[in-house]
Motif scaffolding. Sequence first.
Motif, short mmCIF file in Angstrom:
data_model
loop_
_atom_site.label_atom_id
_atom_site.label_comp_id
_atom_site.label_asym_id
_atom_site.label_seq_id
_atom_site.Cartn_x
_atom_site.Cartn_y
_atom_site.Cartn_z
N VAL A 192 0.94 -1.29 0.15
CA VAL A 192 -0.01 -0.13 -0.09
C VAL A 192 0.92 1.37 0.11
O VAL A 192 0.74 2.08 -0.79
CB VAL A 192 -0.96 0.01 1.29
CG1 VAL A 192 -1.58 1.47 1.46
CG2 VAL A 192 -1.95 -1.04 1.22
N ASP A 193 1.93 1.22 0.85
CA ASP A 193 2.82 2.35 0.96
C ASP A 193 3.39 2.52 -0.47
O ASP A 193 3.67 3.83 -0.96
CB ASP A 193 3.96 2.28 1.98
CG ASP A 193 3.42 2.25 3.19
OD1 ASP A 193 2.23 3.16 3.57
OD2 ASP A 193 4.20 2.02 4.30
N ALA A 194 3.90 1.69 -1.20
CA ALA A 194 4.47 1.86 -2.47
C ALA A 194 3.65 2.41 -3.47
O ALA A 194 3.82 3.20 -4.35
CB ALA A 194 5.28 0.50 -2.97
N THR A 195 2.20 1.89 -3.50
CA THR A 195 1.18 2.38 -4.15
C THR A 195 0.79 4.09 -4.12
O THR A 195 0.63 4.73 -4.97
CB THR A 195 -0.02 1.43 -3.93
OG1 THR A 195 0.10 0.19 -4.31
CG2 THR A 195 -1.18 2.07 -5.02
N LEU A 196 0.77 4.23 -2.51
CA LEU A 196 0.70 5.53 -2.48
C LEU A 196 1.65 6.53 -2.92
O LEU A 196 1.35 7.68 -3.67
CB LEU A 196 0.63 5.70 -0.79
CG LEU A 196 -0.58 5.41 -0.28
CD1 LEU A 196 -0.37 5.14 1.45
CD2 LEU A 196 -1.85 5.95 -0.49
N LYS A 197 2.96 6.01 -2.95
CA LYS A 197 4.01 6.90 -3.31
C LYS A 197 4.15 6.96 -4.78
O LYS A 197 4.28 7.97 -5.31
CB LYS A 197 5.24 6.40 -2.73
CG LYS A 197 5.60 6.31 -1.31
CD LYS A 197 6.96 5.95 -1.08
CE LYS A 197 7.10 5.96 0.72
NZ LYS A 197 8.62 5.14 1.18
N ARG A 198 3.65 5.91 -5.36
CA ARG A 198 3.64 5.98 -7.04
C ARG A 198 2.52 7.10 -7.45
O ARG A 198 2.51 7.70 -8.49
CB ARG A 198 3.27 4.63 -7.49
CG ARG A 198 3.39 4.51 -9.14
CD ARG A 198 4.89 5.09 -9.47
NE ARG A 198 4.98 5.30 -10.78
CZ ARG A 198 5.00 6.34 -11.53
NH1 ARG A 198 4.90 7.33 -10.68
NH2 ARG A 198 4.95 6.39 -12.76
N ILE A 199 1.25 7.05 -6.75
CA ILE A 199 0.19 7.93 -6.85
C ILE A 199 0.62 9.34 -6.94
O ILE A 199 0.61 10.01 -7.79
CB ILE A 199 -0.86 7.69 -5.95
CG1 ILE A 199 -1.56 6.24 -6.38
CG2 ILE A 199 -2.22 8.70 -6.11
CD1 ILE A 199 -2.64 6.06 -5.24
#
Length: 228
Positions: A23-30
Motif C-alpha cells: 500500500v505504501d508503495a502504491t501511495l508513493k507512486r500515486i
Amino acid sequence: MDWREFAQQMASMARDLLAQKSVDATLKRITGAATELVEACDEAGILILSGQTVGTLAPTSQLVTDSDQLQEQLGEGPCFDAARPEVGERVFRIADFTREQPRWPAYAPRAHDLGIGSMMGFLLYTDEEELGALNLYAHRPGAFTDTDETAGWLLASHAAVALSGARAHAQMQQAIATRHTIGEAMGILMGSRNLTEEQAFDVLRRYSMENNIKLREVAQRVSEEGAL
C-alpha cells in the motif's frame, strides 16, 4: 495537452500502480505520478481523516505535510473538505492564494505563507468506499488550468481503484498471516496442555479478552515463547 500522449502515460501508470508490492508503495507512486502527469503540479500528497484528525500519506515534500497540519489546526481548508464526502463535492480548486478566499479565510493566507500559490483536491473514492483526498500543489498562483483539473481528476480516478485494490490485498494477506499464527499457537497449546482444537482456541480468546490484547498478538506470543 496532447491527450493521446496523456492517455498512453495514464495507461502505463495504471499498470505500474497494479505492480506495486505494498500500500505504501502504491501511495508513493500515486503522488509521484501527480507531479509527473499534471503539468503545473509541483508537489502532491494524500490526506485522510479520522474524525477531525488529519493523516498525511506519501507527501512529496514537507510543504504538503505542513499544509495538512495547518488545515487540521484550523479545522478548515480545501483538502480537509475534499476528504469529507458529506461535504458533497469531489473536486476543489483554488486558483490564486494571493487573493482572499471567503470559504477558507483562516487557511488561505497562512497557506500562501508556506509557499502555496494554487492547489487542487480530489476525493479518492470507489462505489464502496472513500479513501481520502489526493491534493496537488503549485508554487505559482494561477498555475492550474481546466486541462490540469481534468488530468488530475483522471489520475485520481485511476488512483482510487488501484489504492482500493492494494488495501484489499494487504488486508487479505494480513488475514492469512493471522490465521496461520493462530493455528500455530493452537497447535502448541494442544500439544503442551492436551487440549482439543476448540479448547485451545478458547484459551487464546479468553486470554485476549481478559488482558485486552489482540488475539493475533496473543497467538504471536505463544508461537514465539511456547506458552502464555
